[in-house]
Design an enzyme around this catalytic site. Structure first.
Site, PDB file in Angstrom:
ATOM      1  N   CYS A 146       0.832  -1.206   0.000  1.00  0.00           N
ATOM      2  CA  CYS A 146       0.000   0.000   0.000  1.00  0.00           C
ATOM      3  C   CYS A 146       0.873   1.265   0.000  1.00  0.00           C
ATOM      4  O   CYS A 146       1.486   1.575  -0.995  1.00  0.00           O
ATOM      5  CB  CYS A 146      -0.970  -0.046   1.188  1.00  0.00           C
ATOM      6  SG  CYS A 146      -2.289   1.159   1.070  1.00  0.00           S
TER       7      CYS A 146
ATOM      8  N   HIS B 176      -3.426  -5.665   1.236  1.00  0.00           N
ATOM      9  CA  HIS B 176      -2.647  -5.884   2.462  1.00  0.00           C
ATOM     10  C   HIS B 176      -2.544  -7.358   2.860  1.00  0.00           C
ATOM     11  O   HIS B 176      -3.401  -7.867   3.583  1.00  0.00           O
ATOM     12  CB  HIS B 176      -3.299  -5.132   3.617  1.00  0.00           C
ATOM     13  CG  HIS B 176      -3.144  -3.654   3.526  1.00  0.00           C
ATOM     14  ND1 HIS B 176      -2.220  -2.953   4.273  1.00  0.00           N
ATOM     15  CD2 HIS B 176      -3.790  -2.739   2.768  1.00  0.00           C
ATOM     16  CE1 HIS B 176      -2.308  -1.655   3.981  1.00  0.00           C
ATOM     17  NE2 HIS B 176      -3.251  -1.499   3.063  1.00  0.00           N
TER      18      HIS B 176
ATOM     19  N   GLU C  42      -0.661  -8.629   5.085  1.00  0.00           N
ATOM     20  CA  GLU C  42      -0.434  -8.785   6.532  1.00  0.00           C
ATOM     21  C   GLU C  42      -1.739  -8.820   7.323  1.00  0.00           C
ATOM     22  O   GLU C  42      -1.746  -9.216   8.480  1.00  0.00           O
ATOM     23  CB  GLU C  42       0.493  -7.665   7.048  1.00  0.00           C
ATOM     24  CG  GLU C  42      -0.154  -6.306   7.297  1.00  0.00           C
ATOM     25  CD  GLU C  42      -0.387  -5.488   6.029  1.00  0.00           C
ATOM     26  OE1 GLU C  42      -0.367  -6.052   4.926  1.00  0.00           O
ATOM     27  OE2 GLU C  42      -0.615  -4.267   6.167  1.00  0.00           O
TER      28      GLU C  42
END
Lengths: 86, 231
Positions: free
Chosen positions: B85, B194, B196
């Site tokens: 991002c 994302h 994560e």
């Protein structure tokens, strides 16, 4: 002290969503005849003095920092002479 | 494997990235934007967030940080670097990957669980996927529209540098539905969504099996760790 003005615009061929939103707002306000609004950036750099070396450095900064050549163009670098202002 | 996660002023997902590294079996190392010290890490993550409030251009000021000199140097020598991002935007601003980002075409911030297709399963961060595999990980951005000139798009499409593509919906107007790209060597990867945030059951996207059970993002981190073990 003199001021150097750098102006940066989104590349002409790219969609400028901010400008498009403002164009839409003008139209909704009933303001006629504004076919396109494009929004750019203006940087004002206050410096001790202006000479060729300073201008060369500002040109470099305009290309490398103030703009991203993938999406923007540096359209002008001008010097404002503040010494005669009231 | 020691994997550094750089914190910038305005980073939001640095702790989640550290957690993802730990869940994948790696050792996360907190790195600081104002330092020139990479602390001997073997891979680097530039996390998501809104560094410097997206002033100037998203990721632009962070890309000029002291530590980025070392990140660029390490990346050019082959160290795996993942930009997520805002980190993706920094990689573009630092010219480690081609292209740039502008405001989403629809002007609005968007957050959704996003389907992606893995277009290159040979980068340092994607070897655990199969070519063409579809995954779902969260997406949340305002300046996520990936763009580049025609020549660059043609080149990266031809060279396999498009790592991920949006499937189903193009959420931000990115050219060619491009969600993530890599450098030529494949050690530097940037993407808008994302990974994560999809690494632990109970905290990921919904799947047909169970609510919030999606962990497709974990493979990014296990891939880079596995690759280091093989070396």
């Amino acid at each position: 002290m003199p001021t150097i003005v750098v102006e940066v615009m989104p590349k002409a061929e790219l969609l400028d969503p901010q400008g498009k939103a403002v164009t839409g707002a003008l139209s909704r306000m009933g303001r006629q005849g504004y076919h396109e609004v494009r929004i750019g950036k203006r940087f004002e750099l206050t410096v001790d003095h202006v000479d060729d070396a300073v201008l060369a450095e500002v040109k470099e900064l305009a290309d490398d920092v103030f703009s991203n050549s993938v999406i923007e163009d540096v359209v002008s670098i001008t010097v404002l002479d503040n010494t005669v202002s009231a | 494997m020691r994997i550094g996660v750089v914190t910038f002023p305005g980073s939001l997902d640095d702790r989640d990235a550290q957690r993802a590294v730990r869940l994948a079996g790696g050792e996360p190392v907190a790195l600081w934007h104002g330092s020139h010290d990479l602390d001997g890490v073997e891979a680097i993550i530039l996390p998501g967030g809104f560094s410097y409030g997206d002033y100037l251009r998203a990721g632009a000021i962070a890309s000029l940080s002291p530590i980025m000199t070392e990140v660029v140097d390490a990346a050019n020598k082959g160290m795996p670097v993942l930009g997520i991002c805002n980190g993706f935007q920094m990689l573009a601003e630092a010219r480690l990957i081609p292209g740039a980002h502008t405001r989403n075409a629809h002007q609005q911030f968007i957050r959704r669980d996003q389907r992606l297709r893995v277009e290159n399963a040979a980068t340092d961060w994607t070897t655990g996927f199969t070519q063409g595999q579809e995954i779902t990980i969260p997406l949340k951005n305002a300046d996520g529209r990936f763009i580049a000139d025609d020549e660059t798009i043609k080149r990266i499409e031809g060279e396999g540098q498009v790592a991920f593509r949006y499937v189903g919906v193009n959420p931000n107007g990115s050219f060619d539905d491009i969600a993530g790209v890599s450098n030529e060597r494949g050690n530097v990867v940037g993407l808008m969504p994302h990974p994560e945030h999809a690494t632990e059951p109970g905290f990921g996207p919904d799947t047909p099996a169970a609510m919030s059970s999606g962990v497709d993002g974990l493979t990014f981190f296990t891939s880079v760790i596995q690759k280091a073990l093989v070396k």
